[in-house]
Design a protein around this motif. Structure first.
Motif, PDB file in Angstrom:
ATOM      1  N   ASN A 421      19.414   6.102 102.547  1.00  0.00           N
ATOM      2  CA  ASN A 421      19.604   5.848 103.986  1.00  0.00           C
ATOM      3  C   ASN A 421      20.762   4.905 104.187  1.00  0.00           C
ATOM      4  O   ASN A 421      21.307   4.333 103.229  1.00  0.00           O
ATOM      5  N   GLU A 422      21.106   4.713 105.442  1.00  0.00           N
ATOM      6  CA  GLU A 422      22.256   3.871 105.789  1.00  0.00           C
ATOM      7  C   GLU A 422      22.009   2.413 105.450  1.00  0.00           C
ATOM      8  O   GLU A 422      22.917   1.678 105.049  1.00  0.00           O
ATOM      9  N   ALA A 423      20.797   1.944 105.623  1.00  0.00           N
ATOM     10  CA  ALA A 423      20.482   0.534 105.376  1.00  0.00           C
ATOM     11  C   ALA A 423      20.757   0.159 103.930  1.00  0.00           C
ATOM     12  O   ALA A 423      21.217  -0.955 103.634  1.00  0.00           O
ATOM     13  N   MET A 424      20.491   1.087 103.008  1.00  0.00           N
ATOM     14  CA  MET A 424      20.739   0.797 101.598  1.00  0.00           C
ATOM     15  C   MET A 424      22.227   0.584 101.342  1.00  0.00           C
ATOM     16  O   MET A 424      22.607  -0.272 100.540  1.00  0.00           O
ATOM     17  N   GLY A 425      23.062   1.351 102.013  1.00  0.00           N
ATOM     18  CA  GLY A 425      24.500   1.166 101.844  1.00  0.00           C
ATOM     19  C   GLY A 425      24.964  -0.187 102.349  1.00  0.00           C
ATOM     20  O   GLY A 425      25.818  -0.833 101.736  1.00  0.00           O
ATOM     21  N   LEU A 426      24.397  -0.633 103.454  1.00  0.00           N
ATOM     22  CA  LEU A 426      24.765  -1.942 103.995  1.00  0.00           C
ATOM     23  C   LEU A 426      24.335  -3.057 103.058  1.00  0.00           C
ATOM     24  O   LEU A 426      25.062  -4.036 102.855  1.00  0.00           O
ATOM     25  N   LYS A 427      23.133  -2.909 102.521  1.00  0.00           N
ATOM     26  CA  LYS A 427      22.642  -3.939 101.603  1.00  0.00           C
ATOM     27  C   LYS A 427      23.489  -4.002 100.342  1.00  0.00           C
ATOM     28  O   LYS A 427      23.812  -5.080  99.839  1.00  0.00           O
ATOM     29  N   LYS A 428      23.850  -2.840  99.840  1.00  0.00           N
ATOM     30  CA  LYS A 428      24.611  -2.799  98.593  1.00  0.00           C
ATOM     31  C   LYS A 428      25.962  -3.479  98.729  1.00  0.00           C
ATOM     32  O   LYS A 428      26.405  -4.202  97.835  1.00  0.00           O
ATOM     33  N   PHE A 429      26.619  -3.271  99.864  1.00  0.00           N
ATOM     34  CA  PHE A 429      27.973  -3.796 100.035  1.00  0.00           C
ATOM     35  C   PHE A 429      28.018  -4.969 101.017  1.00  0.00           C
ATOM     36  O   PHE A 429      29.067  -5.239 101.599  1.00  0.00           O
ATOM     37  N   ARG A 430      26.901  -5.656 101.208  1.00  0.00           N
ATOM     38  CA  ARG A 430      26.897  -6.762 102.171  1.00  0.00           C
ATOM     39  C   ARG A 430      27.919  -7.832 101.830  1.00  0.00           C
ATOM     40  O   ARG A 430      28.639  -8.304 102.725  1.00  0.00           O
ATOM     41  N   PRO A 431      28.101  -8.269 100.586  1.00  0.00           N
ATOM     42  CA  PRO A 431      29.126  -9.303 100.310  1.00  0.00           C
ATOM     43  C   PRO A 431      30.534  -8.829 100.681  1.00  0.00           C
ATOM     44  O   PRO A 431      31.314  -9.584 101.254  1.00  0.00           O
ATOM     45  N   GLU A 432      30.833  -7.565 100.302  1.00  0.00           N
ATOM     46  CA  GLU A 432      32.172  -7.064 100.606  1.00  0.00           C
ATOM     47  C   GLU A 432      32.382  -6.934 102.127  1.00  0.00           C
ATOM     48  O   GLU A 432      33.472  -7.226 102.645  1.00  0.00           O
ATOM     49  N   ILE A 433      31.327  -6.477 102.827  1.00  0.00           N
ATOM     50  CA  ILE A 433      31.453  -6.347 104.282  1.00  0.00           C
ATOM     51  C   ILE A 433      31.650  -7.708 104.935  1.00  0.00           C
ATOM     52  O   ILE A 433      32.490  -7.877 105.840  1.00  0.00           O
ATOM     53  N   CYS A 434      30.907  -8.707 104.477  1.00  0.00           N
ATOM     54  CA  CYS A 434      31.060 -10.057 105.029  1.00  0.00           C
ATOM     55  C   CYS A 434      32.458 -10.601 104.776  1.00  0.00           C
ATOM     56  O   CYS A 434      33.067 -11.239 105.640  1.00  0.00           O
ATOM     57  N   GLU A 435      32.986 -10.335 103.552  1.00  0.00           N
ATOM     58  CA  GLU A 435      34.338 -10.798 103.241  1.00  0.00           C
ATOM     59  C   GLU A 435      35.370 -10.071 104.109  1.00  0.00           C
ATOM     60  O   GLU A 435      36.336 -10.679 104.589  1.00  0.00           O
ATOM     61  N   LEU A 436      35.143  -8.776 104.317  1.00  0.00           N
ATOM     62  CA  LEU A 436      36.044  -8.010 105.188  1.00  0.00           C
ATOM     63  C   LEU A 436      36.015  -8.561 106.615  1.00  0.00           C
ATOM     64  O   LEU A 436      37.058  -8.688 107.268  1.00  0.00           O
ATOM     65  N   CYS A 437      34.826  -8.907 107.096  1.00  0.00           N
ATOM     66  CA  CYS A 437      34.697  -9.463 108.453  1.00  0.00           C
ATOM     67  C   CYS A 437      35.398 -10.823 108.540  1.00  0.00           C
ATOM     68  O   CYS A 437      36.059 -11.121 109.545  1.00  0.00           O
ATOM     69  N   HIS A 438      35.263 -11.624 107.504  1.00  0.00           N
ATOM     70  CA  HIS A 438      35.926 -12.927 107.504  1.00  0.00           C
ATOM     71  C   HIS A 438      37.443 -12.760 107.508  1.00  0.00           C
ATOM     72  O   HIS A 438      38.169 -13.489 108.204  1.00  0.00           O
ATOM     73  N   LEU A 439      37.941 -11.793 106.726  1.00  0.00           N
ATOM     74  CA  LEU A 439      39.377 -11.504 106.709  1.00  0.00           C
ATOM     75  C   LEU A 439      39.859 -11.096 108.109  1.00  0.00           C
ATOM     76  O   LEU A 439      40.912 -11.545 108.577  1.00  0.00           O
ATOM     77  N   ALA A 440      39.070 -10.276 108.792  1.00  0.00           N
ATOM     78  CA  ALA A 440      39.448  -9.821 110.128  1.00  0.00           C
ATOM     79  C   ALA A 440      39.541 -10.994 111.095  1.00  0.00           C
ATOM     80  O   ALA A 440      40.496 -11.102 111.882  1.00  0.00           O
ATOM     81  N   LEU A 441      38.539 -11.889 111.076  1.00  0.00           N
ATOM     82  CA  LEU A 441      38.539 -13.021 112.006  1.00  0.00           C
ATOM     83  C   LEU A 441      39.679 -13.977 111.696  1.00  0.00           C
ATOM     84  O   LEU A 441      40.354 -14.481 112.604  1.00  0.00           O
TER      85      LEU A 441
END
Length: 1667
Positions: A421-441
């Protein structure tokens, strides 16, 4: 040798070239003239087998035109699709051209950059996925003025109708000068993709006018920190030529018209564009910053003649950018057809394409979201995922934020399909997504959209690139080397991830979250901020606060779910606060977007309640997505709303959204772009808006076709009340269409067709049509300015749907219709048609034809039909060029037109001519009311002719014309500068006007001769009751109708009357038997003049009173009495008489045998002759009061006078001294003929010294008292005597054997002094009246008083107010003894802490007090129980006339008992209950009691908490109290009906002296009613209307009635809302109201300058609280 080799080589390959060209012969023949213009190929006809001719032509071109041959070969190789080996051989024969080589280099670079290796691939793929967006050209209007603090001027953008293609952008009228193209648009509309498309089409052979194309992205130019030359910009930062760089650069500079330079994303540029322009050419080899180089290219100071394209977002537009652009266009995105085309291209399979299109067509909100191309692409991604993955129908995202969330999940899923499911993908890449969000801000905070390797970790790089969240590209450096850059696929993606970081990071607090959230404006910004290029940040933050995103956030958050929820709630509360602030239109739309993103209906309702009903949008584009967000808020608001779109471009799709808004009450559109298509789209939607009442569609272009559609639509909107179609270029035919709707729309009140095509002919056509539509009751039309307004006030929801037939005129007499045709260019030629309209228009009541060109002829024709216009009430013919002949004709009409009541003509500047008429009643059956009967039996007529310099002859003709009108009641001839002779002639005509009541001839001759003439006019015309000359600006005569005047008043102010003129005037006065008053102010009499006047009046039997003042303004007021007996009173103030003049005055006074009062006030040197005056006047055989009120007069002068003139002492009956005022009463000389010489003051009976510092003169007082053996009254109140001086005075009391009244109020006496007073008063056998009030004698003093009362049971008046407390032992003893004084007539015991028990003791004695008349119990502690005792015994006091219970604690219950007890007090004269909480029930009871008090004079009910019912009851009851003199209802809540009831009864109060209505909520309308009634109160002396809501209208009405209130002394209007006009009206009337002493105007809305001016005009007007 080389040429020969070249020829051989060409000869070997020529057959191949011939074969290629023969297959493309048409193309070949069209291109040859480009290279050899002189060769005419029209005669060449190539057959299918005629290759020889083509070969010969090529051979000729090669041998005779070598240069052209070389260019031709290069062109064929570049544009034609030659075989590779043939192309190589041909190029080798002609050699390589550096410019052409560089062009090929650019072509291959551009194609490779966008992912296509060869032309064939690019042609098939890019064409398939590109859909050209809507592009619309706009016109720019630059304003000259600059706002303060704004370095750029403002500009207005106006769209041109229709859209344009990409190729049209490059069309230029001239090749000279740089062709700057500015391409603007909102984020995501496809500007960047459009630039890529232009590059692709050029590389594919399009846009052949350009040899070279350069594309620069501002986000990459931001990385260049040093200055550059033009060559470095083109070669280092775009593409370096592979061969001969200098020749390429030379070609560029020599052929700039062949160069296209594109700058993409100006809104992302970090550099600053200068606000000043550089008009001189710049050396292109000079190093300048990137921003300056860009500006130089744009301005044409570098590479002048090239074409420059700049893209940017709309909000950063400046006036300078707009002024430099030769073409400005806006990228609008997609429409519905384009969306479907894009989706069809995206989905290759027919099944998926059909399903996707079905979803979009079913979901209108989703379709409108796709109008933004960037969102359209994301929607396609989501649809593709859902259609592939889901076997069942899935719920599509509803908001932009939800689509981006879904996009993130899809991008992860595409690479991680094995996840359940989609939630598993978010959990798996949560560190990378957070880093990407920080880069954007971090990028947004630093204005950074390009990132380098060092900015991104390897893990993030692998994740983001692998999942398509970041893009990688080459970054050119100044040395032409390349670096790798990374960016988000779109700026909106960076904004999404930046906002996501704020929601999931544990380092972000709620307070910092608030600081990040703000609304963006779509208007041009003046100053850049660090987040200039963010457009969707707040949208994403709002969307992430939705409940639908909570699970998504919880999966990614670095903190718990509770904090996520708190952050969401913080955003929601911020949005609510935004709604409570003052929002511009763009920010309001942004707020709606934010609210829409939340999908929270509770929030929508809260926002709708905050925004209320008014939505204004001005000067920014609104797209369907905006309208969708707006409609959500509008539809869920608590009330009906008003939408106003001014200068807001929008497409027809926006109108379709409005169709679903069922809460719109008012809808307004103003835009030049709106034409037929817009109107037709709107027409389809209007019937669905069931609550629409006002429609405004202005400043567009509507033809007959669209007008017909709109008319049909309007007929379906039965609830519409107002329609505004101004400024739409409507012709008469179209305007007539809309007049038809009036008949069928019963709620319609107004149609506005102003600023359309109007002329005199069209106006008459429309007027005729309107006259036949009986629902149209008012027409206003004008050519200059262009106005066409049609109104109806006959709308009725109960009327039948169609009005086929109206009732007869007789039954619709109250219906009024108005026609106004002002500035319509009407001439006498138009009058016949106009007359037809007037005659045929039923119920026509008011006509305005002013400011036309009718002249005398036209006016006379219209006047002739007036008798036919039976319902006409008024007609205005001003400004039509009428001469005096027309005036005389209209004056005759006043008598010939029976129902004409007013004729007003003025030649002051703009010629004014107006007439008023009564409704014509010719049949008895038409009389429907008593008022109608009155008006039918006699008509009052008024004539006014002003500002007309008439000759005597013209004056005579006008008077002769008026003489035929016996019903004339008013004539106004002011501002005509009438001479003495004209006035004399005018007065002769007065007897011919038996009904004339008013004649105004202001601004005429005001000489003394004219004053004498006007005074004599009273005898010429006995109906004159008032000669009112206040100044040259106010000259009037008031006359009695049809009978002799009962009383006459003459005012001759500002008439330059001198000392030699008074004799003749007094002679005239003597001949007027009914004269009662003469006023002669502001003349030139001075001292000699007043003496001459007094001398003349001394022999005038009917002159009784003279009141004269010289400074600060000369004021003379004379009272006459028909039965008078010579002068009785003389008052002289502020004169500077000399000794001889005093002698003359004394001689005059001596001759006044009946003189009883003489007063001198502030007359110079009067004290020096006062003794002489007293000596002479004391011999007169009558009672005489002499007073001197002056700043130089003190009581010492009295004593000095007595010592120096002992002969007058025996004649003095009373001495009264108050501050600097001394009054001496002289007794009749016959009463002191036989007097003893040894007793000087044997006749003195009254001695009063008040407020005169007597404490320093007790020696004189004692001397005086020892000789005043006959004193019956001694009053020494209000002097700081103290106990010592009181003891001295007390010792002399026993010698005053006749003393009846002794008053020492407020003399600083304690119980010590009281002891002496009590001891000596016991020996005063005749004493009856004792006043000791306001002396703190305490308990000891109370006991002494009690002992005194035990021996003085015969006392009649006792005043011990403010002396002690009744609750102490001494007070109780006093109350007991007081109750035993059975002969008391007046008791004053206020403010002695009297409680219920003390009052009960006093009440026990009431049955024996048969003579008690006055009982003062105010300011005590009496409550309900005390009132019960009083009520029980009150009926036993049969003589009670005054009772004062003010400021106690009676309460409603006590009030009811008291009111019931008052029924037995039929002799009550004064009832004072102020300051008690009595309530309505008590007042209702009083309303029943008051009519039984036939002698009631005073009612004080101030601050009694009375309401409307109680107030009305008392007001109605007071009407029966005919003896009333004082009424106070101040500080009560009285409604309008109560005040109107009171005003209705006021005319019956002929004895009323004081009326207090402070703080009663009196408005202008109530004040007008009160003023009309108060004028009948002839005895009124004081009127208090302070702290109300009286404005100028009320004040002006009061001012007009002042002259009727001839005894009024004080008018209090403090703390109202009176402005300058009202105050000026009061001051103007004060000039003739000499009896008024003070007018209080403090606290009104009058400026200080006006206050000073008015107080200078009349010092009696006070604007200060402290007086």
């Amino acid at each position: 040798m080389e040429d020969a080799n070249s020829q051989d080589e060409i000869g070997s390959i020529l057959p191949q070239l011939v074969d290629f060209l023969f297959d493309n012969v048409d193309w070949f023949l069209s291109k040859v003239p480009l290279f050899i213009p002189d060769v005419d190929l029209r005669q060449i006809s190539l057959k299918s087998d005629d290759k020889g001719t083509l070969s010969a032509l090529l051979q000729e071109l090669m041998e005779s035109h070598a240069k052209e041959w070389r260019a031709f070969i290069q062109y064929v190789c570049m544009e034609g699709e030659l075989p590779m080996d043939l192309e190589t051989q041909l190029l080798s024969t002609v050699g390589q051209d550096p410019a052409e080589t560089y062009k090929e280099q650019i072509v291959h670079t551009l194609l490779n950059k966008y992912g296509f290796g060869i032309k064939e691939d690019a042609s098939q793929q890019l064409k398939q996925m590109f859909v050209e967006p809507l592009i619309q050209q706009v016109k720019v209007h630059t304003k000259v003025s600059k706002p303060k603090g704004d370095p750029s001027t403002s500009s207005a953008i106006e769209e041109t109708p229709g859209t344009m293609k990409i190729s049209q952008l490059f069309e230029r009228a001239s090749i000279s000068g740089t062709h700057a193209i500015l391409l603007v648009g909102m984020p995501g509309t496809g500007k960047t993709l459009l630039m890529h498309r232009i590059c692709y089409e050029w590389a594919s052979g399009g846009f052949q006018q350009f040899t070279m194309t350069f594309l620069f992205e501002f986000r990459q130019l931001n990385l260049i920190s040093r200055s550059v030359t033009l060559k470095e910009l083109l070669f280092n930062l775009f593409l370096r030529p592979e061969i001969d760089q200098e020749k390429v650069y030379q070609y560029i500079t020599e052929n700039p018209q062949n160069v296209l330079i594109i700058f993409d994303g100006l809104d992302e540029f970090a550099g600053k564009i200068s606000s000043s322009s550089n008009k001189r050419n710049i050396d292109p080899m000079q190093d300048v910053p990137i921003s300056e180089m860009f500006q130089n290219l744009l301005e044409g100071t570098v590479l002048c003649g090239c074409t420059v394209v700049v893209t940017c977002r709309s909000k950063i537009l400046t006036n300078q950018l707009l002024s430099l652009a030769k073409c400005v266009a806006e990228v609008l995105g997609f429409n519905e057809d384009m969306v479907e085309k894009y989706v069809s291209l995206y989905f290759h399979k027919d099944e998926l394409r059909d399903q996707a299109l079905f979803h979009l067509r079913e979901n209108h909100t989703l379709m409108r979201m796709c109008f933004v191309p960037a969102l359209c692409h994301i929607v396609c991604i989501c649809l593709e995922y859902m259609l592939h993955v889901s076997s069942i129908k899935m719920q599509l995202p509803q908001t932009i934020t939800q689509f981006y969330v879904k996009m993130l999940n899809i991008f992860i899923w595409k690479q991680q399909m094995y996840l359940p499911n989609e939630a598993m993908g978010l959990k798996k890449f949560r560190p990378e997504i957070c880093e990407l969000c920080h880069l954007a801000l971090r990028g947004l905070d630093e204005n950074k959209t390009v990132f380098y390797v060092e900015d991104i970790s390897e893990d993030l790089k692998g994740f983001a690139l692998g999942h398509g969240l970041l893009s990688r590209f080459d970054v050119k450096k100044m040395d032409s080397s390349r670096d790798t850059g990374y960016s988000f696929v779109h700026l909106s993606s960076q904004e999404f991830f930046a906002s996501l970081y704020l929601m999931i990071s544990k380092t972000v607090t709620q307070s910092s979250l608030k600081q990040k959230l703000s609304l963006k404006s779509k208007w041009n910004i003046k100053y850049k901020t660090k987040d200039d290029f963010t457009d969707n940040f707040h949208i994403f933050l709002s969307g992430l606060s939705s409940k639908e995103c909570r699970a998504f956030l919880n999966e990614l958050a670095e903190h718990g779910e509770v904090l996520v929820q708190k952050k969401q709630e913080t955003i929601i509360e911020c949005l609510v606060k935004f709604a409570d602030s003052q929002l511009t239109g763009p920010k309001l739309i942004e707020l709606c977007h934010c609210v829409y993103e939340t999908q929270d209906l509770d929030l929508v309702r809260r926002i709708g309640a905050q925004l209320k009903f008014k939505y204004d949008f001005k000067n920014f584009r609104i797209n369907p997505v905006d309208m969708t967000a707006l409609s959500l808020v509008v539809n869920h608001g608590p009330c009906l709303v008003s939408l106003d779109f001014a200068g807001c471009p929008m497409e027809a799709d926006c109108i379709a959204v409005l169709e679903k808004c069922d809460t719109i009450e008012s809808l307004s559109f103003r835009n030049r772009k709106y034409g037929d298509e817009f109107v037709k789209s709107l027409s389809k939607c209007l019937p669905a808006m069931k609550f629409l009442k006002k429609l405004r569609l202005t400043a567009g272009r509507i033809t007959e076709d669209a007008a017909t559609a709109l008319k049909q639509s309007l007929l379906c909107c039965k609830q519409l009340q107002e329609i505004n179609l101004q400024d739409n270029h409507l012709k008469a035919k179209e305007m007539l269409l809309f007049l038809v709707v009036f008949e069928k729309m019963e709620q319609l009140k107004q149609i506005d067709l102003s600023n359309n095509e109007l002329n005199a002919k069209n106006i008459l056509t429309l007027s005729k049509a309107a006259s036949k539509c009986l629902r149209i009751t008012e027409v206003q039309m004008s050519v200059e300015p262009t106005i066409a307004i049609f109104k109806s006030d006959l709308s009725s929801p109960t009327s039948p749907p169609t009005m086929k037939k109206f009732k007869s005129e007789e039954n619709n007499g109250d219906r009024r219709r108005r026609l106004s045709l002002v500035h319509c260019h009407l001439t006498p030629e138009h009058v016949p048609a106009l007359v037809e309209i007037l005659v045929d228009c039923p119920h026509l009541s008011d006509v305005n034809l002013s400011e036309n060109y009718l002249s005398n002829d036209g006016i006379c024709q219209i006047a002739q039909i007036l008798p036919k216009l039976r319902c006409l009430r008024s007609i205005n013919l001003s400004g039509n060029g009428m001469s005096m002949c027309g005036v005389i004709y209209l004056a005759e009409c006043l008598s010939t037109v029976e129902n004409m009541t007013d004729l007003t003509i003025s030649f002051s500047g703009r010629q004014a001519v107006s007439m008023k008429l009564q409704k014509s009643y010719r049949e008895k059956g038409l009389l429907t009311s008593a008022e109608d009967w009155t008006t039918s039996t006699g008509t009052s007529k008024n004539f006014s002719l002003t500002s007309c310099r008439m000759t005597t002859q013209k004056m005579q003709q006008i008077l002769q014309a008026l003489g035929r009108c016996t019903d004339i009641t008013s004539i106004n001839l002011s501002d005509n500068g009438l001479s003495y002779q004209n006035i004399k002639n005018l007065l002769k005509y007065l007897p011919q006007f038996p009904n004339l009541t008013f004649l105004n001839f202001s601004n005429s001759d005001t000489s003394p001769n004219c004053a004498l003439l006007l005074a004599k006019s009273v005898n010429v015309c006995e109906r004159i009751k008032e000669v009112d000359i206040r100044s040259s600006k106010h000259m009037c005569l008031h006359l009695q109708k049809q009978q002799k005047a009962k009383e006459v008043i003459i005012r001759l102010n500002h008439c330059k009357i001198g000392k030699n003129d008074v004799g003749q005037l007094v002679t005239v006065f003597q001949r007027i038997p009914n004269l009662i008053e003469v006023s002669m102010c502001m003349n030139e009499l001075s001292e000699e003049g007043i003496l001459n006047l007094l001398a003349a009046l001394s022999s005038c039997r009917n002159a009784t009173e003279v009141n004269a003042r010289l400074h600060p303004r000369e004021t003379i007021h004379i009272i006459f009495s028909p039965g008078g007996d010579m002068l009785q009173s003389i008052r002289l103030a502020e004169y500077n008489f000399q000794a001889e003049q005093y002698k003359k005055l004394l001689s005059i006074l001596e001759d006044c045998s009946n003189l009883t009062h003489f007063k001198s006030q502030n007359n110079e040197k009067f004290l020096e002759v006062l003794g002489d005056f007293l000596t002479v006047l004391s011999r007169k055989s009558c009672m005489l009061t002499i007073s001197n009120d002056g700043q130089f007069m003190e009581d010492e002068h009295v004593f000095l006078l007595m010592h120096t003139h002992p002969e007058i002492l025996a004649s003095i009956g009373a001495i009264r001294v108050y501050k600097n005022k001394v009054i001496l009463d002289l007794k009749d000389c016959t009463e002191h003929i036989h007097t003893r010489s040894d007793i000087r003051f044997q006749g003195l009976q009254s001695l009063r010294f008040n407020h005169c510092g007597l404490q320093d003169k007790t020696h004189f007082l004692n001397t005086l008292m020892t000789e005043c053996t006959s004193l019956t009254e001694l009053n020494l109140s209000h002097n700081f005597l103290g106990d010592d001086r009181i003891s001295v005075i007390a010792d002399s009391l026993p010698s005053l054997v006749f003393l009846k009244t002794f008053e020492i109020e407020q003399v600083n006496m304690s119980h010590v002094g009281m002891a002496q007073i009590a001891k000596n008063l016991q020996r005063c056998k005749a004493i009856q009246n004792i006043n000791l009030s306001n002396n703190e004698i305490g308990e000891g003093g109370a006991l002494m008083l009690a002992n005194l009362l035990a021996e003085k049971r015969h006392l009649q008046i006792l005043n011990v107010s403010h002396c002690f407390s009744a609750t102490c032992e001494g007070g109780g003893r006093f109350m007991l003894e007081l109750s035993k004084c059975t002969e008391l007539q007046e008791i004053y015991i206020d403010s002695i802490c009297l409680d219920d028990s003390s009052l009960h003791i006093l009440c026990q004695g009431f049955p024996q007090m048969k003579s008690l008349q006055k009982l003062i119990l105010s300011n005590n502690n009496i409550t309900y129980q005390g009132i019960l005792s009083l009520a029980e015994h009150l009926g036993t006091i049969t003589s009670i006339a005054t009772i004062d219970l003010s400021h106690n604690h009676i309460g409603p219950s006590g009030g009811i008992n008291l009111a019931d007890a008052l029924r037995k007090c039929e002799l009550m004269e004064e009832l004072i209950l102020a300051g008690n909480n009595l309530g309505d029930d008590t007042f209702v009871q009083l309303g029943e009691v008051l009519p039984h008090m036939k002698k009631l004079k005073c009612v004080d009910l101030q601050s009694c908490h009375v309401g409307s019912s109680g107030g009305s009851a008392v007001a109605q009851a007071l009407a029966s109290c005919q003896q009333i003199e004082f009424i106070s209802l101040s500080d009560n809540t009285l409604d309008e009906s109560c005040l109107l009831t009171l005003s209705e009864g006021l005319p019956q109060f002929q004895l009323l002296k004081q009326l207090h209505l402070k703080c009663c909520g009196i408005s202008d309308s109530i004040c007008i009613s009160l003023a009309a009634a108060i004028g009948s109160c002839q005895s009124l002396e004081e009127l208090v209307l302070s702290w109300n809501n009286i404005g100028d209208e009320g004040a002006s009405t009061l001012a007009f009635g002042l002259k009727q209130m001839r005894k009024l002394q004080r008018l209090d209007l403090e703390k109202n809302v009176i402005q300058a006009r009202g105050a000026e009206a009061i001051v103007q009337e004060l000039g003739i109201c000499l009896w008024i002493e003070i007018v209080c105007l403090w606290g009104n809305q009058i400026t200080k300058d006006i206050e000073n001016m008015l107080q200078e005009q009349d010092p009696r007007v006070h604007f200060s609280f402290f007086r």
